[in-house]
Design a protein around this motif. Structure first.
Motif, PDB file in Angstrom:
ATOM      1  N   PHE A 511      75.495 130.093  68.845  1.00 30.11           N
ATOM      2  CA  PHE A 511      75.682 131.446  69.415  1.00 30.11           C
ATOM      3  C   PHE A 511      77.027 131.916  69.857  1.00 30.11           C
ATOM      4  O   PHE A 511      77.657 133.171  69.416  1.00 30.11           O
ATOM      5  N   TYR A 512      77.614 130.993  70.359  1.00 36.14           N
ATOM      6  CA  TYR A 512      79.017 131.271  70.941  1.00 36.14           C
ATOM      7  C   TYR A 512      80.093 131.113  69.950  1.00 36.14           C
ATOM      8  O   TYR A 512      81.278 131.783  70.264  1.00 36.14           O
ATOM      9  N   SER A 513      79.743 130.444  68.940  1.00 41.60           N
ATOM     10  CA  SER A 513      80.898 130.439  68.014  1.00 41.60           C
ATOM     11  C   SER A 513      80.800 131.405  66.799  1.00 41.60           C
ATOM     12  O   SER A 513      81.521 131.488  66.105  1.00 41.60           O
ATOM     13  N   GLY A 514      79.521 131.793  66.742  1.00 33.26           N
ATOM     14  CA  GLY A 514      79.306 132.633  65.710  1.00 33.26           C
ATOM     15  C   GLY A 514      79.067 132.014  64.259  1.00 33.26           C
ATOM     16  O   GLY A 514      79.005 132.742  63.114  1.00 33.26           O
ATOM     17  N   ILE A 515      78.721 130.676  64.145  1.00 33.92           N
ATOM     18  CA  ILE A 515      78.644 130.010  63.054  1.00 33.92           C
ATOM     19  C   ILE A 515      77.168 129.854  62.564  1.00 33.92           C
ATOM     20  O   ILE A 515      76.326 129.287  63.613  1.00 33.92           O
ATOM     21  N   ASP A 516      76.769 130.221  61.629  1.00 30.25           N
ATOM     22  CA  ASP A 516      75.433 130.490  61.203  1.00 30.25           C
ATOM     23  C   ASP A 516      74.828 128.659  61.293  1.00 30.25           C
ATOM     24  O   ASP A 516      73.501 128.617  61.461  1.00 30.25           O
ATOM     25  N   ARG A 517      75.695 128.076  60.820  1.00 29.77           N
ATOM     26  CA  ARG A 517      75.132 126.680  60.597  1.00 29.77           C
ATOM     27  C   ARG A 517      75.952 125.440  60.978  1.00 29.77           C
ATOM     28  O   ARG A 517      76.818 125.349  60.508  1.00 29.77           O
ATOM     29  N   ILE A 518      75.317 124.740  61.957  1.00 29.75           N
ATOM     30  CA  ILE A 518      76.140 123.532  62.452  1.00 29.75           C
ATOM     31  C   ILE A 518      75.213 122.298  62.330  1.00 29.75           C
ATOM     32  O   ILE A 518      74.223 122.531  63.361  1.00 29.75           O
ATOM     33  N   PRO A 519      75.032 121.724  61.328  1.00 32.35           N
ATOM     34  CA  PRO A 519      73.930 120.492  61.229  1.00 32.35           C
ATOM     35  C   PRO A 519      73.955 119.390  62.140  1.00 32.35           C
ATOM     36  O   PRO A 519      75.113 119.237  62.772  1.00 32.35           O
ATOM     37  N   VAL A 520      72.883 118.890  62.573  1.00 27.63           N
ATOM     38  CA  VAL A 520      72.703 118.070  63.772  1.00 27.63           C
ATOM     39  C   VAL A 520      72.460 116.734  62.927  1.00 27.63           C
ATOM     40  O   VAL A 520      71.370 116.456  62.526  1.00 27.63           O
ATOM     41  N   TYR A 521      73.538 115.836  62.774  1.00 23.06           N
ATOM     42  CA  TYR A 521      73.463 114.549  62.324  1.00 23.06           C
ATOM     43  C   TYR A 521      72.954 113.595  63.283  1.00 23.06           C
ATOM     44  O   TYR A 521      73.138 113.557  64.437  1.00 23.06           O
ATOM     45  N   GLU A 522      72.016 112.710  62.864  1.00 20.92           N
ATOM     46  CA  GLU A 522      71.333 111.609  63.497  1.00 20.92           C
ATOM     47  C   GLU A 522      71.691 110.283  63.435  1.00 20.92           C
ATOM     48  O   GLU A 522      71.631 109.242  64.025  1.00 20.92           O
ATOM     49  N   SER A 523      72.643 109.884  62.115  1.00 17.73           N
ATOM     50  CA  SER A 523      73.193 108.568  61.951  1.00 17.73           C
ATOM     51  C   SER A 523      74.641 108.616  61.226  1.00 17.73           C
ATOM     52  O   SER A 523      74.948 109.899  61.016  1.00 17.73           O
ATOM     53  N   ARG A 524      75.425 107.541  61.193  1.00 19.66           N
ATOM     54  CA  ARG A 524      76.594 107.497  60.745  1.00 19.66           C
ATOM     55  C   ARG A 524      76.658 107.805  59.501  1.00 19.66           C
ATOM     56  O   ARG A 524      77.634 108.200  58.955  1.00 19.66           O
ATOM     57  N   ALA A 525      75.632 107.317  58.662  1.00 20.76           N
ATOM     58  CA  ALA A 525      75.618 107.571  57.038  1.00 20.76           C
ATOM     59  C   ALA A 525      75.812 108.899  56.726  1.00 20.76           C
ATOM     60  O   ALA A 525      76.241 109.499  55.613  1.00 20.76           O
ATOM     61  N   GLN A 526      75.020 109.894  57.575  1.00 21.10           N
ATOM     62  CA  GLN A 526      75.115 111.376  57.251  1.00 21.10           C
ATOM     63  C   GLN A 526      76.562 111.741  57.595  1.00 21.10           C
ATOM     64  O   GLN A 526      76.954 112.837  56.660  1.00 21.10           O
ATOM     65  N   VAL A 527      77.438 111.393  58.446  1.00 21.38           N
ATOM     66  CA  VAL A 527      78.605 111.577  58.623  1.00 21.38           C
ATOM     67  C   VAL A 527      79.497 111.093  57.553  1.00 21.38           C
ATOM     68  O   VAL A 527      80.188 111.902  57.002  1.00 21.38           O
ATOM     69  N   ARG A 528      79.204 109.967  56.896  1.00 27.48           N
ATOM     70  CA  ARG A 528      80.171 109.658  55.873  1.00 27.48           C
ATOM     71  C   ARG A 528      79.808 110.235  54.685  1.00 27.48           C
ATOM     72  O   ARG A 528      80.755 110.603  53.691  1.00 27.48           O
ATOM     73  N   TYR A 529      78.398 110.668  54.551  1.00 31.00           N
ATOM     74  CA  TYR A 529      78.206 111.671  53.245  1.00 31.00           C
ATOM     75  C   TYR A 529      78.971 112.916  53.369  1.00 31.00           C
ATOM     76  O   TYR A 529      79.479 113.252  52.130  1.00 31.00           O
ATOM     77  N   ARG A 530      79.068 113.222  54.393  1.00 29.75           N
ATOM     78  CA  ARG A 530      80.096 114.665  54.693  1.00 29.75           C
ATOM     79  C   ARG A 530      81.258 114.534  54.317  1.00 29.75           C
ATOM     80  O   ARG A 530      81.979 115.028  53.423  1.00 29.75           O
ATOM     81  N   LEU A 531      81.822 113.455  54.739  1.00 25.10           N
ATOM     82  CA  LEU A 531      83.428 113.145  54.601  1.00 25.10           C
ATOM     83  C   LEU A 531      83.644 112.818  52.986  1.00 25.10           C
ATOM     84  O   LEU A 531      84.555 113.156  52.562  1.00 25.10           O
ATOM     85  N   ALA A 532      82.687 112.209  52.387  1.00 26.54           N
ATOM     86  CA  ALA A 532      82.672 111.786  51.028  1.00 26.54           C
ATOM     87  C   ALA A 532      82.646 113.059  50.129  1.00 26.54           C
ATOM     88  O   ALA A 532      83.378 113.106  48.998  1.00 26.54           O
ATOM     89  N   LYS A 533      82.473 114.336  50.655  1.00 26.99           N
ATOM     90  CA  LYS A 533      82.626 115.386  49.809  1.00 26.99           C
ATOM     91  C   LYS A 533      84.096 116.002  49.856  1.00 26.99           C
ATOM     92  O   LYS A 533      84.179 117.088  49.718  1.00 26.99           O
TER      93      LYS A 533
END
Length: 584
Positions: A511-533
């Motif tokens: 709400f305060y950033s005005g960003i529609d999507r901020i994914p909530v990751y629960e594992s480090r694998a999800q972080v690496r997957y995003r960095l791989a992009k």
């Protein structure tokens, strides 16, 4: 010769315009004196404005329900889609759409901020209090109406919900308005109240869902069976026009959202958020069957203390009520209302303290009846009741005095010192002790009215002091940290960086950033997957979550540390070395 007036024994010349003005004021004062109802209405309105509107935007939105509601309204407003709610760029069918529409309209009038989000709730709370006063004054008397209205306003449930952008206070207002309208028509034989019943019930369903329809059906159904008046009432209700009114207000959105989203809406809204929420625990919100029997007395103290004195005179025999005229059955109607909501919500698997809100108008009326009787005819139980209230205020004073000993959170090391520096706990303890002494004096004189006035003033002092003195401290210690990070996200996201969190669910970031999507990751694998992009990642997390997930960011310095939260900017090259052990 210029007209003169006498003031404090002296004679002064008085211009004609001023004399006319003073004469008008004199007539107005005489008119008000002859109409005490104006004093009451004005006092209640000022009370509501003070309790529900004062400094309404002085502190940021609360995670998570309020910020979720605000963010859904924001995305609806910006997308221009008034049918399908979205949260975090995903379709969101937790609640119906009415409150989102009202908040979105508020953004147009007040701008994007806390005032627009909370304004509908403050209006609902005010209308609930004023409507209760008008209803009870018409059917009972002015004093009972004053007691019921002030007791409904001066309790933590309504006070908190009236200052928070959530659906519960809207449901309570529309449900109460519907039941008030129905009983008024039932007791006066005037059919127009039934139309108001259908309209307000439709709005209750539009703001919270089918719960309102279920509660109204149970309350009215049990009442009519108890009084054996169901056949005549059902024949007298304007079912055709009422059904058209109800369907016309509720079905259009339900049809459109089902048409746009199909089975996904039906399964998520009706099955998961209504049926499944009743049958199973959702969002880790369990509670035993006696859950509301614990929270309701504490939240409605001190008004509920004299309630047993009122129930002592309330008869539940069906034969007795069958021989009473319709306009004298209000006590039974309110008792059934309160018990039905209490039992129904106690039977649900998912529980939260403020879910009891739809029962509070009935509870306020029953308590007001007991207090009003004790002001006219003080009974033997009055002194015991006032003694309990005085003792409760002493206990509350002790709680305020020693609360700092329990405010120790490693994540907020400065919170205890910051609160202590304001002196608020000691001030509130002194207020409660003074109130306890005042109630004791009322006990000696057997004056329930004095005890009511002292309790009302005490609650207002505690509530407004918390808003004025404690909320700024909590704002800086808790909410302020996320607001700082949201401000950075808003600036950096425009540069093409991808925002996300690791184990931090905070809709306020959206709400305060005005960003529609901020994914909530629960594992480090999800972080690496995003960095791989091959994208830069703006990652909000905490040391605790980094430790739990084994994510190694020691080679990266956070661009912002705010309280327990840290904001990292991770380049795509971080993909190879963010894990202490191989990611799975």
């Amino acid at each position: 010769m210029m007209p003169q007036t006498h003031l404090l024994g002296c004679t002064y010349p008085l211009r004609p315009a001023l004399r006319t003005y003073l004469k008008t004021l004199s007539h107005l004062a005489a008119w008000l004196y002859e109409r005490p109802v104006i004093y009451t209405a004005t006092g209640l309105l000022l009370t509501c404005i003070t309790l529900f509107f004062w400094q309404l935007d002085a502190y940021s939105l609360f995670d998570r329900t309020e910020t979720e509601t605000a963010e859904v309204a924001r995305q609806m407003w910006e997308r221009g889609d008034l049918v399908t709610p979205f949260f975090n760029d995903v379709r969101y069918f937790d609640k119906p759409v009415l409150l989102y529409w009202l908040i979105a309209a508020g953004f147009t009038v007040f701008g994007m901020g806390e005032w627009a989000v909370r304004f509908p709730s403050a209006v609902f709370a005010t209308l609930l209090v004023i409507g209760t006063w008008l209803f009870v004054a018409r059917l009972i008397n002015q004093r009972t109406a004053l007691f019921a209205a002030t007791m409904l306003a001066a309790n933590p449930f309504v006070f908190g919900l009236g200052r928070t952008g959530v659906t519960d206070i809207g449901l309570t207002f529309f449900l109460a308005g519907a039941l008030y309208s129905w009983y008024w028509s039932y007791s006066s034989q005037k059919r127009e109240g039934y139309l108001w019943f259908f309209a307000l019930l439709a709005l209750a369903v539009s703001i919270k869902g089918p719960l309102a329809l279920v509660l109204c059906t149970l309350i009215i159904g049990i009442f009519l069976v108890w009084t054996s008046g169901w056949r005549a009432v059902l024949l007298s209700m304007p079912w055709i026009w009422g059904t058209l009114l109800f369907v016309g207000l509720t079905l259009p959105w339900y049809i459109l959202v089902t048409w746009a989203n199909g089975w996904d809406f039906i399964n998520t809204f009706f099955v998961h958020h209504n049926v499944n929420r009743f049958l199973n625990v959702i969002d880790k919100q369990p509670g035993p069957w006696y859950y509301y029997l614990l929270y309701t007395p504490g939240g409605f103290f001190p008004w509920i203390v004299l309630l047993p004195l009122g129930f002592r005179h309330l008869r539940f025999s069906s034969g007795y009520w069958q021989h009473q005229p319709a306009n004298r059955q209000l006590d039974l109607f309110m008792a059934i209302w309160f018990v039905v909501v209490l039992v129904f919500l106690s039977s649900a698997s998912t529980k939260l303290p403020h879910y009891i809100a739809p029962a509070l108008p009935a509870l306020a009326f029953l308590c007001a009846r007991a207090w009003e009787v004790q002001t006219r005819e003080p009974g033997r139980g009055l002194r015991l009741g006032l003694g309990i209230i005085s003792g409760g205020l002493v206990a509350l004073a002790a709680g305020f005095a020693f609360v700092l000993d329990f405010v120790r959170d490693p994540a907020l090391p400065e919170l205890q010192t910051s609160i202590e520096r304001t002196g608020t706990p000691w001030f509130l303890a002194a207020v409660c002790l003074a109130a306890a002494v005042g109630v004791l004096f009322s006990l000696v004189r057997r004056q329930a009215f004095w005890a009511w006035a002292i309790s009302l003033l005490t609650f207002a002092t505690i509530g407004l002091t918390a808003i004025d003195r404690l909320m700024p401290v909590l704002e800086g210690q808790i909410h302020g940290h996320l607001l700082d990070i949201a401000d950075i996200l808003r600036r950096e996201a425009d540069s093409g960086y991808y925002p996300a969190t690791l184990g931090v669910y905070a809709p306020s970031l959206n709400f305060y950033s005005g960003i529609d999507r901020i994914p909530v990751y629960e594992s480090r694998a999800q972080v690496r997957y995003r960095l791989a992009k091959n994208e830069h990642l703006l990652l909000v997390t905490t040391d605790a979550r980094l430790s739990q997930t084994g994510l190694d960011l020691t080679t990266y310095k956070p661009v912002r540390s705010a309280g327990i939260y840290k904001l990292f900017v991770l380049p795509p090259s971080a993909y190879a070395n963010v894990c202490k052990v191989p990611c799975q």
